[in-house]
Every structure is written in C-alpha cells, then in structure tokens.
Write an enzyme that holds these catalytic residues in place. Structure first.
Site, short mmCIF file in Angstrom:
data_model
loop_
_atom_site.label_atom_id
_atom_site.label_comp_id
_atom_site.label_asym_id
_atom_site.label_seq_id
_atom_site.Cartn_x
_atom_site.Cartn_y
_atom_site.Cartn_z
N ASP A 101 0.74 -1.10 -0.07
CA ASP A 101 0.21 -0.11 -0.02
C ASP A 101 0.91 1.32 0.15
O ASP A 101 0.77 2.22 -0.81
CB ASP A 101 -1.15 -0.21 1.13
N GLU A 104 7.04 4.11 3.43
CA GLU A 104 7.28 5.16 4.26
C GLU A 104 8.71 4.78 4.71
O GLU A 104 9.63 5.60 3.87
CB GLU A 104 6.32 4.92 5.48
N LYS A 132 5.68 8.08 0.69
CA LYS A 132 5.93 9.31 1.33
C LYS A 132 7.26 9.91 1.07
O LYS A 132 8.30 9.27 1.68
CB LYS A 132 5.60 9.31 2.85
N PHE A 153 -0.27 11.02 7.75
CA PHE A 153 -0.93 10.03 8.33
C PHE A 153 -2.32 9.64 7.40
O PHE A 153 -3.01 10.35 7.77
CB PHE A 153 -0.98 9.33 9.70
N ASP A 160 -5.27 1.63 7.14
CA ASP A 160 -6.18 2.08 8.43
C ASP A 160 -5.45 2.71 9.33
O ASP A 160 -4.20 3.14 9.28
CB ASP A 160 -6.21 0.43 8.74
P1 IMP Z 1 7.55 1.47 6.48
O1 IMP Z 1 7.83 0.03 6.80
O2 IMP Z 1 7.81 2.50 7.32
O3 IMP Z 1 7.58 1.82 4.91
O4 IMP Z 1 5.93 1.61 6.50
C1 IMP Z 1 5.00 0.93 5.39
C2 IMP Z 1 3.76 0.27 6.14
O5 IMP Z 1 3.26 1.11 7.37
C3 IMP Z 1 2.80 0.27 5.20
O6 IMP Z 1 2.73 -0.83 4.73
C4 IMP Z 1 1.39 0.58 6.10
O7 IMP Z 1 0.90 -0.61 6.68
C5 IMP Z 1 1.84 1.43 7.11
N1 IMP Z 1 1.73 2.92 7.03
C6 IMP Z 1 2.93 3.80 6.75
N2 IMP Z 1 2.44 5.06 6.61
C7 IMP Z 1 0.88 4.82 6.84
C8 IMP Z 1 -0.21 5.80 6.69
O8 IMP Z 1 0.00 7.08 6.50
N3 IMP Z 1 -1.32 5.12 6.86
C9 IMP Z 1 -1.58 4.03 7.18
N4 IMP Z 1 -0.56 3.22 7.04
C10 IMP Z 1 0.63 3.65 6.96
MG MG Z 2 1.29 -2.44 5.15
#
Ligand code: IMP
Ligand code: MG
Length: 185
Positions: A101, A104, A132, A153, A160
């Site tokens: 999805d 980040e 992001k 966020f 979610d």
């Molecule tokens: P990362 O591991 O920091 O890249 O975060 C990725 C995961 O965190 C995504 O697959 C989402 O499940 C969750 N996530 C990150 N940002 C958001 C957001 O703004 N809304 C909801 N879920 C998020």
């Molecule tokens: Mg995820």
C-alpha cells in the site's frame, strides 16, 4: 465514519485513473508474459489496491499473501517491521511482483524483498500505491509508484488507523484529535 475525515487527499476517480495507468506500466514490464507472474501482496493495507490492480492486469498470475506488523494499535509511529505470517506459492524461478500500500521508512518492503529473494525467484519487482517522499529511502528498489504524497498519516482505500477506515473509497486524513501518536498507553 465519514464525519471523522478532515480532508480528502486523493479522490476516487484519481485512484481509478492512476491504478489503470499503473496496470499498463506493470504489464509493459513483463513483455514475454506467457508463464505469468506471481504477485505477493502485503496484507491487509494492500487489499483494495490489489483487487483494483489485478482486474486491470491482463497477465496470468498467482497470488501469495504475506503479513507484516509495523503499526500495531492506536499509533501513527512505525514500530519496526516484523514478518507475521505468509501464504505463498512456490516462488523458485518465478517472476515475483510485490504489491504494497505505502512506502514510508521502507522497513516493511526491505523485509519482504529479502524474504522473497531468499526463495530463489527469477525476478523481483515492487509496486506501491503511495510513497511518502520525505521518509522513503533512496536505496530501496521500487519500480512502480502510484502517487508521491506528503508526510501525513493517511487512511482509506485499504489503509487503516487502529484497524479502521480501510473501506473509505478515497485516501484521506482524519481529524487531528483522532490520532494518538507514540506508544500505546
Ligand atoms: P514502512 O515500513 O515504514 O515503509 O511503513 C510501511 C507500512 O506502514 C505500510 O505498509 C503501512 O501498513 C503502514 N503505514 C505507513 N504509513 C501509513 C499511513 O500513512 N497510513 C496507514 N498506514 C501506514
Ligand atoms: Mg502495510
């Protein structure tokens, strides 16, 4: 539920148009697709994106599921990714497309990509709906990106907050007083 939405960031028709274009880009990335691809999707945030994307992809495909936990409970801070469970077909010698999805910090995709590579696929590519830009690492290979967004966020279209709002048909930001950042009390 909709009264909790502060502002819509990406509208339904924008999502539909971009997902259609992404499907075209992805299909073009697999020109000799006779044997098809294996999609590995990261649950549960990718569910809505996945279901829209695959119905626009004219390729033979198998679908595997993987669960990674990073945002447990009422927090908007990532707690570091950990593999929770997976339901995967044999990936050896397969063309694997990872679908997530949102990118980040990249912790989730780094984990999933290394897990997939360890299974001996022929190729690995990654598609994310959202990135992001402010936080995304530059050294992580992600071939297909839907939208670059600000460091907010967001919820909806599968994403979610505390397990809720996945069924909103657009990407939105909630009213600020609904977010509780930091660790669970
Ligand atoms: P990362 O591991 O920091 O890249 O975060 C990725 C995961 O965190 C995504 O697959 C989402 O499940 C969750 N996530 C990150 N940002 C958001 C957001 O703004 N809304 C909801 N879920 C998020
Ligand atoms: Mg995820």
């Amino acid at each position: 539920m909709r009264e909790d939405v502060d502002r819509i960031v990406i509208r339904e028709h924008e999502l539909a148009e971009r997902v259609t274009a992404m499907a075209r880009e992805i299909a073009a990335g697999y020109p000799d697709s006779a044997e098809g691809i294996t999609i590995v999707t990261v649950l549960a945030g990718s569910l809505v994106f996945l279901s829209d994307l695959i119905r626009r992809l004219p390729l033979k495909m198998r679908i595997g599921l993987i669960t990674v936990s990073s945002y447990a409970g009422r927090t908007t801070l990532s707690n570091g990714a950990a593999l929770a469970s997976s339901f995967l077909p044999d990936l050896r010698n397969r063309h694997v497309l990872i679908v997530d999805d949102i990118l980040e910090t990249g912790g989730t995709l780094r984990l999933v990509q290394s897990q997939i590579r360890a299974a001996g696929p022929r190729s690995v590519k990654t598609a994310v709906l959202l990135r992001k830009t402010a936080k995304a690492p530059t050294d992580l290979p992600v071939e297909f990106i839907g939208f670059d967004i600000e460091d907010l966020f967001v919820v909806g279209y599968g994403l979610d907050y505390d397990g809720l709002y996945r069924n909103l048909p657009y990407i939105a930001v909630l009213r600020p007083e609904l977010y509780r950042t930091g660790a669970e009390p």
